[in-house]
Design a protein around this motif. Sequence first.
Motif, mmCIF file in Angstrom:
data_model
loop_
_atom_site.group_PDB
_atom_site.id
_atom_site.type_symbol
_atom_site.label_atom_id
_atom_site.label_comp_id
_atom_site.label_asym_id
_atom_site.label_seq_id
_atom_site.Cartn_x
_atom_site.Cartn_y
_atom_site.Cartn_z
ATOM 1 N N ASN A 98 0.789 -1.234 0.000
ATOM 2 C CA ASN A 98 0.000 0.000 0.000
ATOM 3 C C ASN A 98 0.821 1.284 0.000
ATOM 4 O O ASN A 98 0.259 2.376 -0.026
ATOM 5 C CB ASN A 98 -1.003 0.007 1.156
ATOM 6 C CG ASN A 98 -0.360 0.061 2.524
ATOM 7 O OD1 ASN A 98 0.751 0.521 2.702
ATOM 8 N ND2 ASN A 98 -1.082 -0.420 3.530
ATOM 9 N N LYS A 99 2.146 1.196 -0.010
ATOM 10 C CA LYS A 99 2.956 2.412 0.121
ATOM 11 C C LYS A 99 2.762 3.389 -1.036
ATOM 12 O O LYS A 99 2.702 4.593 -0.813
ATOM 13 C CB LYS A 99 4.425 2.074 0.322
ATOM 14 C CG LYS A 99 5.112 1.427 -0.856
ATOM 15 C CD LYS A 99 6.533 1.027 -0.505
ATOM 16 C CE LYS A 99 7.221 0.402 -1.701
ATOM 17 N NZ LYS A 99 8.552 -0.084 -1.329
ATOM 18 N N GLN A 100 2.647 2.910 -2.242
ATOM 19 C CA GLN A 100 2.501 3.822 -3.374
ATOM 20 C C GLN A 100 1.130 4.495 -3.405
ATOM 21 O O GLN A 100 1.056 5.713 -3.580
ATOM 22 C CB GLN A 100 2.804 3.114 -4.697
ATOM 23 C CG GLN A 100 2.942 4.068 -5.862
ATOM 24 C CD GLN A 100 4.034 5.121 -5.670
ATOM 25 O OE1 GLN A 100 5.095 4.863 -5.103
ATOM 26 N NE2 GLN A 100 3.765 6.323 -6.140
ATOM 27 N N PRO A 101 0.025 3.758 -3.216
ATOM 28 C CA PRO A 101 -1.271 4.448 -3.188
ATOM 29 C C PRO A 101 -1.377 5.466 -2.046
ATOM 30 O O PRO A 101 -1.942 6.546 -2.230
ATOM 31 C CB PRO A 101 -2.292 3.321 -2.999
ATOM 32 C CG PRO A 101 -1.607 2.081 -3.445
ATOM 33 C CD PRO A 101 -0.144 2.298 -3.183
ATOM 34 N N LEU A 110 1.185 7.107 -0.716
ATOM 35 C CA LEU A 110 2.039 8.227 -1.109
ATOM 36 C C LEU A 110 1.309 9.173 -2.053
ATOM 37 O O LEU A 110 1.402 10.394 -1.903
ATOM 38 C CB LEU A 110 3.327 7.726 -1.765
ATOM 39 C CG LEU A 110 4.248 8.814 -2.322
ATOM 40 C CD1 LEU A 110 4.722 9.759 -1.219
ATOM 41 C CD2 LEU A 110 5.417 8.190 -3.058
ATOM 42 N N GLU A 111 0.583 8.637 -2.993
ATOM 43 C CA GLU A 111 -0.135 9.478 -3.958
ATOM 44 C C GLU A 111 -1.145 10.384 -3.261
ATOM 45 O O GLU A 111 -1.305 11.550 -3.635
ATOM 46 C CB GLU A 111 -0.794 8.595 -5.007
ATOM 47 C CG GLU A 111 0.233 7.936 -5.925
ATOM 48 C CD GLU A 111 -0.336 6.860 -6.826
ATOM 49 O OE1 GLU A 111 -1.579 6.708 -6.913
ATOM 50 O OE2 GLU A 111 0.480 6.147 -7.462
ATOM 51 N N VAL A 112 -1.795 9.895 -2.230
ATOM 52 C CA VAL A 112 -2.732 10.720 -1.459
ATOM 53 C C VAL A 112 -1.966 11.745 -0.632
ATOM 54 O O VAL A 112 -2.329 12.924 -0.594
ATOM 55 C CB VAL A 112 -3.631 9.842 -0.563
ATOM 56 C CG1 VAL A 112 -4.463 10.694 0.387
ATOM 57 C CG2 VAL A 112 -4.527 8.950 -1.411
ATOM 58 N N GLN A 155 0.910 13.102 -1.153
ATOM 59 C CA GLN A 155 1.493 14.159 -1.992
ATOM 60 C C GLN A 155 0.499 15.283 -2.246
ATOM 61 O O GLN A 155 0.889 16.441 -2.353
ATOM 62 C CB GLN A 155 2.000 13.570 -3.313
ATOM 63 C CG GLN A 155 3.254 12.758 -3.124
ATOM 64 C CD GLN A 155 3.701 12.045 -4.381
ATOM 65 O OE1 GLN A 155 2.899 11.485 -5.114
ATOM 66 N NE2 GLN A 155 5.002 12.032 -4.614
ATOM 67 N N ILE A 156 -0.763 14.957 -2.300
ATOM 68 C CA ILE A 156 -1.807 15.973 -2.487
ATOM 69 C C ILE A 156 -2.165 16.618 -1.155
ATOM 70 O O ILE A 156 -2.167 17.835 -1.013
ATOM 71 C CB ILE A 156 -3.053 15.350 -3.146
ATOM 72 C CG1 ILE A 156 -2.711 14.881 -4.563
ATOM 73 C CG2 ILE A 156 -4.221 16.337 -3.145
ATOM 74 C CD1 ILE A 156 -3.747 13.967 -5.181
ATOM 75 N N GLN A 159 0.775 18.796 0.649
ATOM 76 C CA GLN A 159 1.591 19.700 -0.164
ATOM 77 C C GLN A 159 1.860 21.047 0.507
ATOM 78 O O GLN A 159 2.875 21.675 0.227
ATOM 79 C CB GLN A 159 0.976 19.891 -1.545
ATOM 80 C CG GLN A 159 -0.385 20.510 -1.578
ATOM 81 C CD GLN A 159 -0.969 20.514 -2.986
ATOM 82 O OE1 GLN A 159 -0.241 20.429 -3.969
ATOM 83 N NE2 GLN A 159 -2.277 20.598 -3.079
ATOM 84 N N HIS A 166 10.181 11.180 -0.966
ATOM 85 C CA HIS A 166 9.221 11.664 -1.964
ATOM 86 C C HIS A 166 8.500 12.934 -1.501
ATOM 87 O O HIS A 166 7.849 13.601 -2.297
ATOM 88 C CB HIS A 166 8.185 10.579 -2.276
ATOM 89 C CG HIS A 166 8.748 9.451 -3.076
ATOM 90 N ND1 HIS A 166 9.248 8.311 -2.489
ATOM 91 C CD2 HIS A 166 8.909 9.302 -4.403
ATOM 92 C CE1 HIS A 166 9.674 7.500 -3.435
ATOM 93 N NE2 HIS A 166 9.495 8.079 -4.604
#
Length: 96
Positions: A24-27, A29-31, A33-34, A37, A59
């Motif tokens: 689950n690390k990438q999904p 991270l995508e949240v 990052q938004i 910010q 990241h």
Amino acid sequence: MHNGDLNNKVDVSALPCSQACENNKQPILEVLQIELQDSHHVLEIGSGTGQHSVHFAPHLSHLKWQTSDVISNHRHIMAWHQAYPTPNLYAPLAFD
């Protein structure tokens, strides 16, 4: 010394590993990052193995990434931090 040099000194295969963290690390991270910010500091509560912190911190380099967990998990978190150092990643705080 760059990351690759340090990885040669840390047996990454011996680090505690959570498959769920890997999955689950990438999904996540995508949240983050938004959502983060405009943030400057994160307190990660329950850092567990430390896997997420070493993935997220580089990241999200604009953040100070503060890990925390029960003291018995600190050695695992620090092992991951040693294997994958980044300047915005901080040693865990005791949090019970």
